[in-house]
Design a protein around this motif. Structure first.
Motif, PDB file in Angstrom:
ATOM      1  N   SER A   1      -6.307 -13.143  -0.666  1.00  0.00           N
ATOM      2  CA  SER A   1      -6.550 -11.715  -0.797  1.00  0.00           C
ATOM      3  C   SER A   1      -7.978 -11.421  -0.349  1.00  0.00           C
ATOM      4  N   GLY A   2      -8.216 -10.180   0.066  1.00  0.00           N
ATOM      5  CA  GLY A   2      -9.561  -9.798   0.445  1.00  0.00           C
ATOM      6  C   GLY A   2      -9.939 -10.077   1.877  1.00  0.00           C
ATOM      7  N   GLU A   3      -8.966 -10.443   2.702  1.00  0.00           N
ATOM      8  CA  GLU A   3      -9.278 -10.781   4.094  1.00  0.00           C
ATOM      9  C   GLU A   3      -8.854  -9.697   5.071  1.00  0.00           C
ATOM     10  N   GLY A   4      -8.464  -8.543   4.585  1.00  0.00           N
ATOM     11  CA  GLY A   4      -8.117  -7.455   5.489  1.00  0.00           C
ATOM     12  C   GLY A   4      -6.650  -7.445   5.842  1.00  0.00           C
ATOM     13  N   LEU A   5      -6.174  -6.308   6.295  1.00  0.00           N
ATOM     14  CA  LEU A   5      -4.770  -6.097   6.633  1.00  0.00           C
ATOM     15  C   LEU A   5      -4.677  -5.752   8.101  1.00  0.00           C
ATOM     16  N   ASP A   6      -3.853  -6.475   8.855  1.00  0.00           N
ATOM     17  CA  ASP A   6      -3.838  -6.215  10.290  1.00  0.00           C
ATOM     18  C   ASP A   6      -2.521  -5.693  10.829  1.00  0.00           C
TER      19      ASP A   6
ATOM     20  N   LEU B   1      -4.994 -10.659   7.061  1.00  0.00           N
ATOM     21  CA  LEU B   1      -5.600 -11.399   8.167  1.00  0.00           C
ATOM     22  C   LEU B   1      -5.715 -12.884   7.862  1.00  0.00           C
TER      23      LEU B   1
ATOM     24  N   TRP C   1       1.167  -3.506   9.669  1.00  0.00           N
ATOM     25  CA  TRP C   1       1.836  -2.705   8.647  1.00  0.00           C
ATOM     26  C   TRP C   1       3.278  -2.435   9.066  1.00  0.00           C
TER      27      TRP C   1
ATOM     28  N   VAL D   1       0.869  -1.174   0.000  1.00  0.00           N
ATOM     29  CA  VAL D   1       0.000   0.000   0.000  1.00  0.00           C
ATOM     30  C   VAL D   1       0.908   1.227   0.000  1.00  0.00           C
TER      31      VAL D   1
END
Lengths: 120, 115
Positions: free
Chosen positions: A104-109, A100, A111, A37
């Motif tokens: 893909s598509g399961e969120g980012l927890d 998470l 960074w 990101v």
């Protein structure tokens, strides 16, 4: 403790290339999808790319498709972003982020602290 | 029209509550999406707060106070981050995010000022 350490940023001329790395530790690297990101100076967050835990599935933002390549090395627990044909508008802090889940598509927890890329 | 729209700024007093909205573009049904919320303070990476799809499908981020909660307003086609008992340390930028058409999409962010 999850740690994500980005490196490889710097100053590059338009049309040039850079490879970013993200060294991961503190979790099972092979169980998490991973994302890049970016955030341009003074701007909001912009998603760049994701790679599934297996490495078999990748997705890219339209703005980088065909120029950037995401990859991962499970033996080194390291995520990469190869950036070619860089443009001024690619200038940003680039964050790697842990997903998470496996896909893909399961969120980012989690960074990383980010690495700065300047194209000028 | 952007996929996700957030107010650019919001102000509230210490001890008060704040509702931050994330409106989905017309034609994209909020009911079908998990909405993720992040907090970002100057010079720091984003921090995961929570995800919310429904009362039976939600998750609080690790260590995130229960003062932060998620919900939806179906009539407004929006996700909501609710912060109660505002503290000065809550002053930050807040971003919503959804997985849409095989890509993560972020809202433009809301700058929350606590004064």
């Amino acid at each position: 403790e999850v740690q994500l350490l980005e490196s490889g940023g710097g100053l590059v001329q338009p049309g040039g290339s850079l490879r970013l790395s993200c060294a991961a530790s503190g979790f099972t690297f092979t169980s998490s999808a991973m994302d890049w990101v970016r955030q341009a100076p003074g701007k909001g967050l912009e998603w760049v790319s994701v790679i599934s835990a297996s490495g078999g599935t990748t997705y890219y933002a339209d703005s980088v498709k065909g120029r950037f390549t995401i990859s991962r090395d499970t033996s080194r627990s390291t995520l990469y972003l190869q950036m070619n044909s860089l443009r001024v508008e690619d200038t940003a802090v680039y964050y790697c982020a842990k997903a998470l889940g496996y896909s893909s598509g399961e969120g980012l927890d989690k960074w990383g602290q980010g690495t700065r890329v300047t194209v000028s | 029209q952007a996929v996700l729209t957030q107010p650019s700024s919001l102000s509230a007093s210490p001890g008060a509550s704040a509702s931050l909205t994330c409106t989905l573009r017309s034609g994209i049904d909020v009911g079908t999406y998990r909405i993720f919320w992040y907090q970002q303070k100057p010079g720091s990476p984003p921090q995961y707060l929570l995800k919310y799809k429904s009362d039976s499908d939600k998750e609080q981020g690790s260590g995130v106070p229960s003062r932060f909660s998620g919900s939806k307003d179906a009539s407004a086609n929006a996700g909501i981050l609710f912060i109660s008992g505002l503290q000065s340390e809550d002053e930050a930028d807040y971003y919503c995010m959804i997985w849409h058409s095989s890509a993560w999409v972020f809202g433009g962010g809301t700058k929350l000022t606590v004064l």
